[in-house]
Design an enzyme around this catalytic site. Structure first.
Site, PDB file in Angstrom:
ATOM      1  N   GLU A 236      10.956 -10.085 -31.917  1.00 28.70           N
ATOM      2  CA  GLU A 236      11.826  -9.453 -30.982  1.00 28.70           C
ATOM      3  C   GLU A 236      13.181 -10.104 -30.911  1.00 28.70           C
ATOM      4  O   GLU A 236      14.216  -9.368 -30.616  1.00 28.70           O
ATOM      5  CB  GLU A 236      11.159  -9.817 -29.392  1.00 28.70           C
TER       6      GLU A 236
ATOM      7  N   HIS B 271      -9.949 -17.156 -46.274  1.00 29.60           N
ATOM      8  CA  HIS B 271     -11.209 -16.212 -46.926  1.00 29.60           C
ATOM      9  C   HIS B 271     -11.062 -14.569 -46.676  1.00 29.60           C
ATOM     10  O   HIS B 271     -11.873 -13.720 -46.752  1.00 29.60           O
ATOM     11  CB  HIS B 271     -12.566 -16.514 -46.459  1.00 29.60           C
TER      12      HIS B 271
ATOM     13  N   LYS C 187       8.384   3.340 -24.844  1.00 28.07           N
ATOM     14  CA  LYS C 187       8.372   3.422 -23.658  1.00 28.07           C
ATOM     15  C   LYS C 187       8.902   4.968 -23.314  1.00 28.07           C
ATOM     16  O   LYS C 187       8.439   5.848 -22.282  1.00 28.07           O
ATOM     17  CB  LYS C 187       8.982   2.515 -22.695  1.00 28.07           C
TER      18      LYS C 187
HETATM   19  O1  PA5 Z   1      10.491 -10.728 -24.108  1.00 25.60           O
HETATM   20  C1  PA5 Z   1      10.679  -9.869 -23.736  1.00 25.60           C
HETATM   21  O2  PA5 Z   1      11.787  -9.562 -22.951  1.00 25.60           O
HETATM   22  C2  PA5 Z   1       9.794  -8.720 -23.446  1.00 25.60           C
HETATM   23  O3  PA5 Z   1       8.610  -9.054 -24.293  1.00 25.60           O
HETATM   24  C3  PA5 Z   1       9.020  -8.922 -21.931  1.00 25.60           C
HETATM   25  O4  PA5 Z   1       8.802 -10.302 -21.638  1.00 25.60           O
HETATM   26  C4  PA5 Z   1       7.740  -7.890 -21.895  1.00 25.60           C
HETATM   27  O5  PA5 Z   1       8.506  -6.472 -22.223  1.00 25.60           O
HETATM   28  C5  PA5 Z   1       7.540  -7.869 -20.400  1.00 25.60           C
HETATM   29  O6  PA5 Z   1       8.649  -7.596 -19.413  1.00 25.60           O
HETATM   30  P1  PA5 Z   1       8.483  -7.926 -18.119  1.00 25.60           P
HETATM   31  O7  PA5 Z   1       8.379  -9.134 -17.648  1.00 25.60           O
HETATM   32  O8  PA5 Z   1       9.978  -7.210 -17.461  1.00 25.60           O
HETATM   33  O9  PA5 Z   1       7.497  -6.973 -17.485  1.00 25.60           O
END
Ligand code: PA5
Length: 446
Positions: free
Chosen positions: A288, A309, A423
């Site tokens: 990310e 494996h 989303k």
């Molecule tokens: O790193 C990030 O920002 C995302 O992976 C969030 O942690 C994830 O989308 C969950 O978001 P939230 O904590 O707002 O529900």
């Protein structure tokens, strides 16, 4: 610091010579300076950098007290969250837990379950059925407080808990970890009177494991969050300065040198099944943070020797676009030797009386040599043992190296614009209010 995690990059020199890594170290140093000085893109999300040193005894105590209340009142605690609100706690708990804890083996406290990390109907239905006659509590974690997956899980589990023990008792067994002011979860928590912890605005989800997001579930599972934070503090002191011994600079420089030499995939390897979820946490952190603007090393993870494996063939012999980073745990917690067998029908007597871990280490060394010979550069991170303090070091090391590495790539390591695309489509398909135009458009494409 007596012992610490360490990094060896000498087995990449066949692909990128040391001189090439040294040549881009100034870029890594500049990346670290951006992280420390907050003078580059994403600088409003740098609250994690000094989080370990800002974590007060008071906060640790408050988390431990809250954990103890849940531990005393529940046999099962469900941690609800996804992405950064899930993976860090899961990784640390798995690394420290008895492999058979779920079956009643080893140190027992309440069992930690996880929900809200998928939208599996069977998963949720089975969880509800399992918990319907169990004493359970909930930690609901969402920074934004609006994420669909945890919101669905929380609605279902909250309903079950309230049916089971009544609204008043349920509100004592629910803890919410969310933004200080905004979001549906904050509003709900205030109205229902839940105990809450805050996720600071400046700490992004994937950098939040050392905040209450990770610390509370880890404490409920019975682990020492004080030592975890101390380990992270050690690394904060050590990696927060530009020096030739800074292993975060070395890791970021080496992986970027490899990327520039055409190595587009980094495989995080462990030789200890307890580190499986650490690989998952690392994948999210780097995926990310770096995968954007058409750039980024693809983070993959494998469990060795298991995956030798399955993926071993590809790694040894496939397209030469990969490099590997091995997480190697120096000392196991327990000791086991291979027994002698008089008949020796399996031909194993040549390793009788040897520790299982010695065989594992030989597998690791043999694999490293084979992979290096096969053109897979290899970095090795040694971890003295799977203990809280070393995991704290490892987490902070990867976080700071990730910030440095993202800046070297020329991306903003702290945003995640790409996560919104699915989303938008999902909301349009579900006809969420406010998405009318998108709903109309997407339906034409079906
Ligand atoms: O790193 C990030 O920002 C995302 O992976 C969030 O942690 C994830 O989308 C969950 O978001 P939230 O904590 O707002 O529900």
């Amino acid at each position: 610091m007596e012992k610490r995690i360490d990094l060896n990059v000498s087995h990449v020199y066949g692909t990128v010579p040391r001189i090439d890594i040294d040549a881009i170290k100034p870029e890594a140093e500049a990346g670290l300076a951006h992280v420390l000085n907050g003078d580059a893109a994403g600088n409003d999300f740098l609250g994690w950098v000094d989080l370990p040193s800002r974590t007060t005894e008071g906060l640790i105590d408050e988390i431990n007290v809250t954990a103890e209340i849940l531990r005393l009142s529940c046999d099962y605690v469900v941690s609800i969250g996804i992405g950064g609100s899930y993976l860090g706690a899961k990784a640390v708990i798995e690394a420290l837990s008895d492999s058979f804890a779920a079956y009643g083996h080893g140190k027992q406290g309440p069992h930690m379950l996880f929900a809200g990390q998928n939208i599996g109907e069977d998963y949720l239905a089975e969880m509800l059925d399992f918990l319907k006659d169990k004493k359970f509590g909930i930690i609901v974690i969402s920074k934004s407080g609006t994420t669909t997956e945890p919101a669905i899980a929380f609605r279902l589990l909250k309903e079950l808990l309230e049916q089971q023990v009544g609204k008043e008792e349920a509100s004592k067994r629910i803890v919410a970890i969310t933004d200080a002011k905004r979001g549906a979860l904050r509003k709900l928590a205030e109205e229902e009177g839940y105990k809450t912890f805050v996720i600071e605005d400046s700490v992004g989800g994937r950098f939040s494991v050392l905040s209450p997001v990770g610390l509370l579930p880890i404490a409920v599972a019975g682990f020492d969050i004080d030592s975890l934070i101390e380990g992270a503090q050690d690394m904060q002191r050590e990696l927060g300065k530009i020096s030739p011994d800074n292993i975060a600079i070395l890791y970021a420089a080496t992986r970027n040198a490899l990327y520039r030499a055409g190595r587009k995939i980094e495989i995080m390897v462990n030789y200890n099944p307890k580190l499986h979820y650490f690989g998952e946490w690392w994948k999210q952190l780097y995926g990310e943070s770096e995968g954007k603007d058409g750039k980024g090393i693809f983070p993959a993870a494998v469990d060795f020797t298991t995956d030798l494996h399955s993926m071993g063939q590809w790694i040894q012999d496939g397209e030469r676009t990969i490099f590997e980073t091995v997480l190697s745990v120096e000392k196991t917690e327990l000791e086991l030797t291979i027994p002698e067998d008089k008949a020796n029908l399996d031909g194993l007597n040549y390793i009788a009386k040897l520790r299982v871990d010695y065989v594992n280490k030989m597998a690791e060394t043999g694999t490293r040599l084979a992979h290096v010979d096969g053109g897979v550069p290899n970095m090795r991170i040694s971890i003295p043992a799977l203990e809280e303090a070393y995991l704290g070091q490892l987490i902070y090391f990867f976080e700071i190296a990730c910030g440095i590495s993202g800046y070297m790539l020329g991306v903003n390591p702290f945003n995640q614009p790409g996560v919104e695309a699915y989303k938008r489509n999902m909301f349009a398909l579900l006809a969420k209010p406010g998405y009318e135009k998108e709903t109309e458009e997407i339906r034409k494409r079906l």
